[in-house]
Design a protein around this motif. Sequence first.
Motif, mmCIF file in Angstrom:
data_model
loop_
_atom_site.group_PDB
_atom_site.id
_atom_site.type_symbol
_atom_site.label_atom_id
_atom_site.label_comp_id
_atom_site.label_asym_id
_atom_site.label_seq_id
_atom_site.Cartn_x
_atom_site.Cartn_y
_atom_site.Cartn_z
ATOM 1 N N TRP A 86 -50.846 22.367 32.585
ATOM 2 C CA TRP A 86 -49.827 21.191 32.388
ATOM 3 C C TRP A 86 -50.213 20.316 33.634
ATOM 4 N N HIS A 121 -32.416 19.336 31.093
ATOM 5 C CA HIS A 121 -33.421 19.793 30.358
ATOM 6 C C HIS A 121 -33.504 19.088 29.141
ATOM 7 N N CYS A 181 -43.895 21.882 22.900
ATOM 8 C CA CYS A 181 -44.558 21.320 24.130
ATOM 9 C C CYS A 181 -43.389 20.774 25.044
ATOM 10 N N ASN A 183 -38.884 23.593 30.321
ATOM 11 C CA ASN A 183 -38.655 24.773 31.188
ATOM 12 C C ASN A 183 -39.567 24.868 32.270
ATOM 13 N N GLY A 184 -40.780 24.462 32.217
ATOM 14 C CA GLY A 184 -41.867 24.316 33.307
ATOM 15 C C GLY A 184 -41.195 23.664 34.578
ATOM 16 N N PHE A 214 -44.246 26.419 36.171
ATOM 17 C CA PHE A 214 -45.275 26.452 35.173
ATOM 18 C C PHE A 214 -45.712 27.779 35.113
ATOM 19 N N HIS A 258 -41.259 23.477 26.483
ATOM 20 C CA HIS A 258 -42.191 24.177 27.575
ATOM 21 C C HIS A 258 -42.097 23.200 28.815
ATOM 22 N N THR A 262 -44.489 29.238 31.705
ATOM 23 C CA THR A 262 -44.334 28.611 30.497
ATOM 24 C C THR A 262 -45.854 28.658 30.036
#
Length: 101
Positions: free
Chosen positions: A69, A16, A32, A38-39, A44, A35, A47
Amino acid sequence: MTVASTPESFSEARDHQRIVRYAERAGLCLLCAVHLANGTQLGFTVTAPPCPSCVPIVSAWPIEKLNGWRTLPGRVARQPTWKGHYNLADVDLSRPGSEHL
């Protein structure tokens, strides 16, 4: 790992953080970049979409995902995936461990 699963492992946390650092170097804002990380790990659908200033960067990436994304091919937590998407000259090699980002 899913949102409702066991706690994050050390390797998941390390991946991560790598994704966040690579994404910031590629030009994404910190939020971002988080994000995107995380996605990548959680999917996604959970997210938030990229902010308006990051959309031009994200839209240049080849693989379409959900919520506006896009991502890169291969393992996003590995440096070779990002080759050409940020300048390695920007890596601060005086910081311990930065050569392994």
